[in-house]
Design an enzyme around this catalytic site. Structure first.
Site, mmCIF file in Angstrom:
data_model
loop_
_atom_site.group_PDB
_atom_site.id
_atom_site.type_symbol
_atom_site.label_atom_id
_atom_site.label_comp_id
_atom_site.label_asym_id
_atom_site.label_seq_id
_atom_site.Cartn_x
_atom_site.Cartn_y
_atom_site.Cartn_z
ATOM 1 C CG LEU A 33 9.397 53.396 31.067
ATOM 2 C CD1 LEU A 33 8.294 52.497 30.529
ATOM 3 C CD2 LEU A 33 8.998 54.867 30.952
ATOM 4 N NE ARG A 34 15.413 56.099 36.567
ATOM 5 C CZ ARG A 34 16.633 56.060 36.059
ATOM 6 N NH1 ARG A 34 17.168 54.904 35.676
ATOM 7 N NH2 ARG A 34 17.339 57.170 35.912
ATOM 8 C CG ASN A 67 19.465 50.965 33.695
ATOM 9 O OD1 ASN A 67 18.443 51.090 33.015
ATOM 10 N ND2 ASN A 67 20.267 51.985 33.969
ATOM 11 C CG HIS A 105 26.393 52.805 28.281
ATOM 12 N ND1 HIS A 105 25.517 53.727 28.800
ATOM 13 C CD2 HIS A 105 27.596 53.089 28.847
ATOM 14 C CE1 HIS A 105 26.147 54.519 29.643
ATOM 15 N NE2 HIS A 105 27.415 54.156 29.696
ATOM 16 C CG ASN A 149 27.631 58.410 31.561
ATOM 17 O OD1 ASN A 149 28.453 58.875 30.787
ATOM 18 N ND2 ASN A 149 27.751 57.215 32.097
ATOM 19 C CG ASP A 166 19.743 58.087 28.278
ATOM 20 O OD1 ASP A 166 19.160 57.164 28.871
ATOM 21 O OD2 ASP A 166 20.970 58.321 28.423
ATOM 22 C CG HIS A 181 17.950 60.568 38.689
ATOM 23 N ND1 HIS A 181 18.131 59.277 39.112
ATOM 24 C CD2 HIS A 181 18.686 60.703 37.549
ATOM 25 C CE1 HIS A 181 18.949 58.650 38.278
ATOM 26 N NE2 HIS A 181 19.290 59.486 37.323
#
Length: 432
Positions: free
Chosen positions: A63-64, A94, A178, A277, A304, A308
């Site tokens: 969700l940034r 992250n 991961h 990725n 996932d 961006h």
């Protein structure tokens, strides 16, 4: 508030129910499920010809928020989720700063109160995602985390992985891995094979994922602690997980719609919206992932979702990895897997609702009376073209733009609240 959804084809994987029925929601809970429920309601929706299922659970999203909200935030991300029939999301840590403290987890959940889906944070496995020391898992659990991961990079220290997985399990947190060997990747940006050679770019060898998956399985076997493998993309990893499960190793795995729908040949167009990725693999991998979903080797479908900006994705060689997927996950999965003849509709619904809810230990994934009133309704008969203008995410980096799919979301209800409404017939009049 009482909401009556009438005449839909209802699938509840928890009870095994599949058939035409009515669904009554009251005060944020499922009140009744059955044929021709004789109840008055504040709102009545005619779902005839549509599919009614438990709200979907996406156990792997980005969700940034905090720190990268120019790409996505909790409000826009959960709006995108609701538009795809997703009522629960597990968001990866992250962020900037990393979600490695109870304070950050609590702040995320406070913002999530204004969202359109339930947010379940996945906290950082290691402090600052640095892979050096474990975290205070009991405190993170008390703050509201449901899982831990250093997603975006692997936990390279095996001893730390095993110590952390044990401590996380004691705290009631799922460890999500991961699987990537950074030394093998060595700067690769797409799958290593004929396509990377044709494009003249450095490739990402499948050994990176396969060897890391084997390590995680060995750790789970030694410790007896459950490890969940994120975004499985290779035939090798599918087979490793299959064998481990047959031996009783506490292991599980997820994959994404792009891995069973696309291959690395899409990269020949040099479009960074096909870069993620792990990367898109070969046709043999795509088919192996499908078989893993068919036979129970893989436990869940997750997106996932990784937003961006268009500017970031404009440069094929230097763009960050990741694609969005919350709004398209069911459409792509239904079109490719069910209409493609690979999975039953009941199996797909379980993979996208009940199974991830159980893995995370969260409510949802069922329409049994007393369950949360989290519901999604889909149109399985009308084919629609995915357009960038229709997306609710801040970002547009989808590899499926311009493609036609069945299974658009028509209605999403979360906690008894309508959070997304498409083209269903609706009436404010009580049922007569």
């Amino acid at each position: 508030m009482r909401i009556l959804i009438q005449n839909g084809w209802v699938i509840d994987p928890a009870s095994g129910f599949s058939g035409q029925a009515d669904l009554l929601l009251e005060d944020g809970k499922v009140a009744a499920l059955g044929p021709s429920i004789p109840a008055e309601a504040d709102l009545t929706y005619n779902a005839r010809g549509k599919l009614t299922v438990p709200g979907l659970v996406d156990m792997h999203v980005h969700l940034r928020d905090p720190g990268q909200t120019h790409k996505e935030d909790i409000i826009t991300g959960t709006a995108a989720a609701a538009a795809g029939g997703v009522t629960s999301v597990c968001c990866m840590p992250n962020t900037t700063p990393a979600a490695d403290s109870p304070e950050i987890i609590a702040a995320m959940l406070e913002r999530a109160k204004w969202g359109s889906a339930r947010v379940y944070p996945c906290a950082a496995f290691s402090r600052a995602l640095a892979g050096k020391e474990t975290n205070d898992y009991p405190a993170l659990r008390r703050a509201g985390a449901v899982a831990v991961s250093d997603d975006g990079r692997p936990v390279e220290d095996t001893a730390l992985l095993e110590k952390g997985a044990a401590e996380a399990a004691e705290a009631g947190l799922l460890t999500i891995s991961h699987c990537e060997d950074l030394k093998i990747i060595d700067g690769g940006i797409i799958h290593k094979g004929a396509v990377s050679e044709a494009l003249g770019v450095r490739g990402m060898d499948r050994r990176s994922e396969d060897e890391s998956t084997a390590r995680e399985i060995a750790s789970a076997r030694r410790t007896g602690r459950h490890i969940h493998i994120a975004h499985v993309s290779t035939a090798g990893s599918v087979e490793l997980i299959r064998r481990a499960k047959a031996e009783g190793v506490p292991i599980s795995g997820e994959t994404g719609p792009h891995y069973f729908s696309l291959t690395d040949r899409e990269l020949l167009r040099r479009d960074a919206n096909f870069r993620m990725n792990p990367p898109l693999r070969e046709e043999s991998d795509r088919l192996a992932v499908i078989e893993g979903l068919r036979d129970g080797t893989l436990d869940a479908i997750a997106t996932d979702h990784a937003p961006h900006t268009p500017e970031e994705k404009a440069d094929f060689l230097h763009a960050p990895n990741g694609i969005i997927g919350l709004e398209t996950s069911f459409m792509v999965s239904y079109t490719r897997l069910v209409r493609g003849g690979f999975l039953s509709l009941e199996r797909l619904v379980a993979l996208m609702s009940l199974s991830p809810a159980r893995l995370l230990g969260i409510p949802g994934g069922t329409l049994k009376p007393g369950a949360p009133a989290d519901v999604a309704v889909f149109d399985l008969e009308t084919e629609r073209t995915l357009c960038a203008q229709s997306l609710l995410s801040k970002s547009r980096n989808s590899p499926f733009l311009g493609n036609r799919f069945y299974g658009a979301c028509m209605l999403t209800i979360c906690g008894g609240r309508i959070v997304y409404s498409g083209l269903l017939e609706a009436s404010a009049a009580p049922l007569q």
